[in-house]
Design a protein around this motif. Structure first.
Motif, short mmCIF file in Angstrom:
data_model
loop_
_atom_site.label_atom_id
_atom_site.label_comp_id
_atom_site.label_asym_id
_atom_site.label_seq_id
_atom_site.Cartn_x
_atom_site.Cartn_y
_atom_site.Cartn_z
N GLU A 80 12.70 -68.43 22.70
CA GLU A 80 11.48 -67.40 23.16
C GLU A 80 12.01 -66.15 23.65
OE1 GLU A 80 8.75 -67.20 27.41
OE2 GLU A 80 9.79 -69.11 26.98
N VAL A 81 13.03 -65.98 23.92
CA VAL A 81 13.62 -64.64 24.26
C VAL A 81 13.83 -64.04 22.79
CG1 VAL A 81 15.68 -63.27 24.99
CG2 VAL A 81 14.87 -65.12 26.39
N ALA A 82 14.20 -64.55 21.75
CA ALA A 82 14.53 -64.00 20.54
C ALA A 82 13.34 -63.47 19.80
CB ALA A 82 15.18 -65.12 19.68
N ALA A 83 12.37 -64.49 20.16
CA ALA A 83 11.18 -64.08 19.43
C ALA A 83 10.19 -63.07 20.14
CB ALA A 83 9.81 -65.25 19.31
N ALA A 84 10.41 -62.96 21.33
CA ALA A 84 9.75 -61.75 22.39
C ALA A 84 10.48 -60.36 22.15
CB ALA A 84 10.04 -62.05 23.83
N GLY A 85 11.77 -60.36 21.43
CA GLY A 85 12.30 -58.97 21.05
C GLY A 85 12.73 -58.82 19.90
N GLY A 86 12.24 -59.85 18.91
CA GLY A 86 12.89 -59.68 17.50
C GLY A 86 14.36 -59.94 17.53
N HIS A 87 14.94 -60.57 18.03
CA HIS A 87 16.51 -60.81 18.11
C HIS A 87 16.92 -61.58 17.06
CE1 HIS A 87 16.59 -57.94 21.66
NE2 HIS A 87 15.66 -58.90 22.43
N ASN B 146 13.00 -55.93 7.10
CA ASN B 146 12.90 -56.20 8.60
C ASN B 146 12.63 -57.54 9.12
OD1 ASN B 146 12.31 -55.61 11.23
ND2 ASN B 146 10.31 -54.77 11.30
N LEU B 147 13.56 -58.46 9.35
CA LEU B 147 13.48 -59.78 9.60
C LEU B 147 14.32 -60.24 10.77
CD1 LEU B 147 16.65 -61.30 8.64
CD2 LEU B 147 15.82 -60.41 6.38
N MET B 148 14.10 -61.57 11.12
CA MET B 148 14.91 -62.08 12.29
C MET B 148 15.87 -63.21 11.53
SD MET B 148 12.20 -63.11 15.39
CE MET B 148 13.54 -64.25 16.20
#
Length: 512
Positions: free
Chosen positions: A208-215, A342-344
């Motif tokens: 969830e944190v990764a998705a919220a910040g594009g990490h 521009n990817l995760m």
């Protein structure tokens, strides 16, 4: 008699106008010039067969065909249709009155049927930019090109339809696509849901944190602990594509020939999961006929690398620059092409060769040296570029057998969207920056500075874990995202503590 017909060449993810000039004079020779490749030269035989089968005669005069600009290499079979129409126009079999108003592309079969092409969307965009009234392309590509407004897109299935159209013997129906309606209808369709995941609350929080910040994120855990299962559900919690992002993503997939036949815009974020035997060229793009690689096909979406240490080290190292710059530039002797990237990056791996290091119930048979050697297959600079490094343990039986569903993706997605909206508002004045993962040093100093307690905590962690300067920046970016998820203005010590806990792979404290 001199005739001009118009086509387009795709370079990178954009198209260039190609003018096909056909001059007919006395004689019996055929010349094709303008830097055509073998596939374009072979079009002569396909055109002869297609015309004869449909009752048209190939010109018997001296024919010179020039494909201008002559210094751009013309590749592929998509020039068959404009070449054939130009030859018939030079022979006065069809009227050339409307040639200047339309751009044509399509591959011909021997019976005159028209086969699909790659890059229909960027070709349609170029046709509109250059003021053409319409675009004539294969029927299978019509919906893809019809998302471009203010342009009539005609899908055709046989060369006879095109000839009759230019002779005013047939009316072609333009393909109409309600772009916005179709786009928004398909945005929420997702087969996979986090509600199916049992347990693993800490990993779901990290995702969830990764998705919220594009990490970028890596999961380390034993076989069967759910790494791939959760990674494949990540797109279901990412914010929906905007119309602009969708158009850019569709252009890339169109150029690569990855769009489903009859489809229009890509409305969901891409999820690419290449096998670990992939080559460097397939990953970054390029080749004899340059094509986008996996990192560009994952643009605005997710690139999932399962069993990361099994990938060729050279393949992994080429990811370092695109992960920083968010684009890949492919340089060759005669050309330079840039593709967006521009990817995760989401990766997974076992913790050791046997897979059971730090397993709660199964004993690991690997020595500390073997564990370290296995981890060393991934370079430190690449690991530094992965913001979140999370350890995952197998789900206990009582969690697996629990019939209650977990939190559904749509609930998590709402929190992610809310955090992204905060970030978009924050970075309104900074073009090209939309989420915390894209922050540069200047923005970190402005928006991600902790207080004195947070600095003391961060200093202690840096010294104990021997973290690099890049890891320091990553921690601040992740902490900023955690604060955004909570709606906090300032980064607090608890936000930093959670961000530091996502650095599980730092070498000194991993393999003992």
């Amino acid at each position: 008699m001199l005739i001009k017909v118009f086509g387009a060449a795709v370079q990178g993810i954009d198209a260039t106008l190609i003018t096909i000039e056909v001059n007919s004079s006395r004689g019996c020779m055929f010349y094709l010039v303008g830097l055509p490749d073998s596939a374009v030269k072979e079009s002569h035989q396909r055109i002869i067969s297609a015309l004869l089968v449909n009752g048209y005669k190939m010109p018997t005069s001296n024919i010179v065909v020039n494909m201008a600009p002559a210094d751009i290499r013309k590749e592929g079979s998509a020039y068959d249709l404009p070449l054939a129409i130009g030859l018939l126009g030079a022979n006065e079999t069809i009227s050339s009155e409307k040639f200047s108003r339309y751009l044509l592309m399509g591959e011909l079969s021997l019976d005159g049927s028209i086969q699909p092409i790659k890059g229909a969307l960027p070709i349609a965009i170029k046709a509109r930019e250059d003021g053409f009234e319409g675009l004539i392309i294969p029927q299978q590509n019509a919906r893809e090109a019809a998302v471009v407004n203010q342009l009539k897109v005609y899908g055709v299935s046989n060369i006879k339809e095109v000839v009759e159209f230019f002779n005013n013997e047939r009316e072609l129906e333009p393909t109409v696509v309600n772009t916005r309606e179709e786009f928004y209808q398909q945005q929420t369709d997702c087969d996979l849901d986090f509600a199916d995941v049992k347990g693993q609350e800490s990993v779901k929080r990290a995702l969830e944190v990764a998705a919220a910040g594009g990490h970028n994120l890596i999961m380390v855990g034993a076989p069967g602990s759910g790494k791939s299962m959760m990674a494949k559900r990540l797109p279901s919690i990412l914010p929906p594509l905007s119309l602009g992002e969708s158009l850019e993503t569709t252009k890339i997939h169109s150029v690569a020939g990855q769009l489903r036949r009859g489809s229009s815009l890509i409305s969901q974020r891409p999820f690419r999961d290449p096998h670990h035997t992939i080559s460097q060229v397939a990953m970054v793009g390029g080749g004899s006929f340059p094509q986008p690689g996996e990192i560009s096909l994952a643009h605005n979406g997710v690139l999932f690398l399962d069993e990361l240490p099994e990938f060729n080290r050279g393949v992994l190292e080429v990811l370092r620059q695109p992960l920083e710059d968010r684009q890949i530039t492919i340089s060759r002797i005669k050309s330079t092409i840039s593709y967006p990237a521009n990817l995760m990056l989401i990766a997974s791996m076992n913790p050791c060769p046997c897979g059971y290091y730090n397993h709660p119930t199964k004993a690991c048979v690997c020595s500390p040296g073997q564990v370290q050697k296995y981890l060393n297959k991934i370079s430190g600079p690449l690991l530094d570029r992965i913001d979140i490094q999370i350890e995952i343990v197998p789900v206990p039986f009582d969690k697996i057998s629990d019939q209650r569903q977990g939190e559904p993706s749509n609930i998590i997605r709402q929190r992610v969207i809310k955090a992204r909206q905060i970030q978009e508002k924050r970075y309104t004045e900074y073009p090209g920056i939309y989420c915390n993962a894209q922050m540069n040093s200047k923005l970190l100093a402005m928006y991600a500075q902790p207080d004195d307690k947070g600095l003391a905590l961060l200093k202690n962690a840096m010294e104990r874990l021997n973290l690099s300067a890049r890891a320091y920046d990553r921690i601040l970016k992740v902490a900023r995202t955690i604060a955004d998820l909570e709606g906090a203005e300032q980064i607090l010590p608890n936000h930093l503590a959670e961000a530091i806990s996502y650095r599980n792979l730092d070498r000194e404290n991993w393999a003992g």
